[in-house]
Design a protein around this motif. Sequence first.
Motif, short mmCIF file in Angstrom:
data_model
loop_
_atom_site.label_atom_id
_atom_site.label_comp_id
_atom_site.label_asym_id
_atom_site.label_seq_id
_atom_site.Cartn_x
_atom_site.Cartn_y
_atom_site.Cartn_z
N VAL A 122 0.82 -1.21 0.00
CA VAL A 122 0.00 0.00 0.00
C VAL A 122 0.86 1.26 0.00
O VAL A 122 0.48 2.27 -0.61
CB VAL A 122 -0.98 0.02 1.20
CG1 VAL A 122 -2.05 -1.04 1.03
CG2 VAL A 122 -0.25 -0.13 2.53
N THR A 123 2.00 1.23 0.67
CA THR A 123 2.85 2.42 0.72
C THR A 123 3.45 2.71 -0.64
O THR A 123 3.39 3.83 -1.14
CB THR A 123 3.96 2.23 1.77
OG1 THR A 123 3.37 1.96 3.05
CG2 THR A 123 4.81 3.49 1.87
N ALA A 124 4.03 1.67 -1.27
CA ALA A 124 4.67 1.86 -2.57
C ALA A 124 3.66 2.25 -3.64
O ALA A 124 4.00 2.99 -4.58
CB ALA A 124 5.41 0.59 -2.98
N ASP A 125 2.43 1.77 -3.52
CA ASP A 125 1.41 2.04 -4.54
C ASP A 125 0.60 3.29 -4.24
O ASP A 125 -0.40 3.56 -4.92
CB ASP A 125 0.47 0.83 -4.68
CG ASP A 125 1.15 -0.35 -5.34
OD1 ASP A 125 2.31 -0.18 -5.80
OD2 ASP A 125 0.56 -1.44 -5.39
N GLY A 126 0.99 4.05 -3.25
CA GLY A 126 0.37 5.34 -3.02
C GLY A 126 -0.91 5.34 -2.22
O GLY A 126 -1.66 6.31 -2.25
N PHE A 127 -1.18 4.24 -1.50
CA PHE A 127 -2.38 4.19 -0.67
C PHE A 127 -2.05 4.59 0.77
O PHE A 127 -0.94 4.38 1.24
CB PHE A 127 -2.98 2.78 -0.68
CG PHE A 127 -3.52 2.36 -2.02
CD1 PHE A 127 -4.78 2.75 -2.43
CD2 PHE A 127 -2.75 1.58 -2.88
CE1 PHE A 127 -5.27 2.38 -3.67
CE2 PHE A 127 -3.23 1.20 -4.11
CZ PHE A 127 -4.50 1.60 -4.51
N ASP A 128 -3.04 5.16 1.44
CA ASP A 128 -2.85 5.51 2.85
C ASP A 128 -2.98 4.29 3.75
O ASP A 128 -2.38 4.23 4.82
CB ASP A 128 -3.89 6.55 3.26
CG ASP A 128 -3.70 7.87 2.54
OD1 ASP A 128 -2.65 8.51 2.75
OD2 ASP A 128 -4.58 8.26 1.77
N ALA A 129 -3.76 3.30 3.31
CA ALA A 129 -3.98 2.10 4.14
C ALA A 129 -4.61 1.02 3.27
O ALA A 129 -4.99 1.25 2.12
CB ALA A 129 -4.89 2.42 5.33
N GLY A 130 -4.71 -0.18 3.84
CA GLY A 130 -5.35 -1.29 3.15
C GLY A 130 -6.12 -2.14 4.14
O GLY A 130 -5.94 -2.00 5.36
#
Length: 300
Positions: free
Chosen positions: A138-146
């Motif tokens: 999630v961090t590398a793909d630009g998400f705040d959380a999963g």
Amino acid sequence: MQFKRNEIHELSIFLAIVQYRSFRKAADHLEVTASALSHSMKALEQRLGVRLLNRTSRSVAPTAAGTALAEKISAGLELINSGLEDLNGHYQAGAGSIRINVLKDAAVLLLRPAVPVFQQRFPNVELEVAVDDQFVDVTADGFDAGIRYSGTIPEDMIAVPLTPPLKWVAVASPDYLRSHGRPTKPEDLHSHRCVRIRTGRGQIYKWEFERGDDRREIDVPGALISGETDLAINAALEGAGLCYCLERLASPYVSAGRLEVVLPKWASMGPPFSMYYSSRRQLPFGVDALIKIVRGLNGL
């Protein structure tokens, strides 16, 4: 060594190149040309007197010195971002935007009831939900959380349980059971048609059963393999075989008499759904608010 503003900008460029392992991708992210990045990197290496990147015609990777520098820069930028997020949260609580990546089953069971509540309470927070059963960084793909099952979340992430432990059951249609008989123990599944499960990590999932301290894993047979629960449940409804799924997803069909739980004394308890996010970032206000809503709706 004291850096000027343009030199700090060069360090952020260097970090982007290391993260993307590509001048072109880093340039696209920064909305500049690859040649401009190349010139900036040459200037930075000359000023520091050390080679930071190994370049070939096909790839770019940091040297040992570059890796050490990138780790220091990343830690420093995260502290800066944390301070800015704290400031933004102090003055703009209840506003902003968040992006989360969620399993489809979690989207159905958790977000479908939670999103209307979230939007009513926080109308100024933009919520973007990507539904994806493949495991993502999630961090590398630009998400705040999963949202994933707790047992699948990397140890370097913070995971907050959103539900109690989840119950898994095997179900089949009444017609299928009348035609093929009812299994009485997990090993009986070897003589039945089953809808096999392909996990988000690409493995065929072995169905898990437990009764007291007796735990068994069954590598079930079946000509249909699915990574999508709706398809598997629909196949069971149509009499194609047995399906293994979360009890909460099967319960509407069980209540309607369209599916029956088989091996009810062998139902398995699995890990809960959890929201997870980087331990190195300040938790955005919207994610924290969504966690509290989902937990409240699930009795936590």
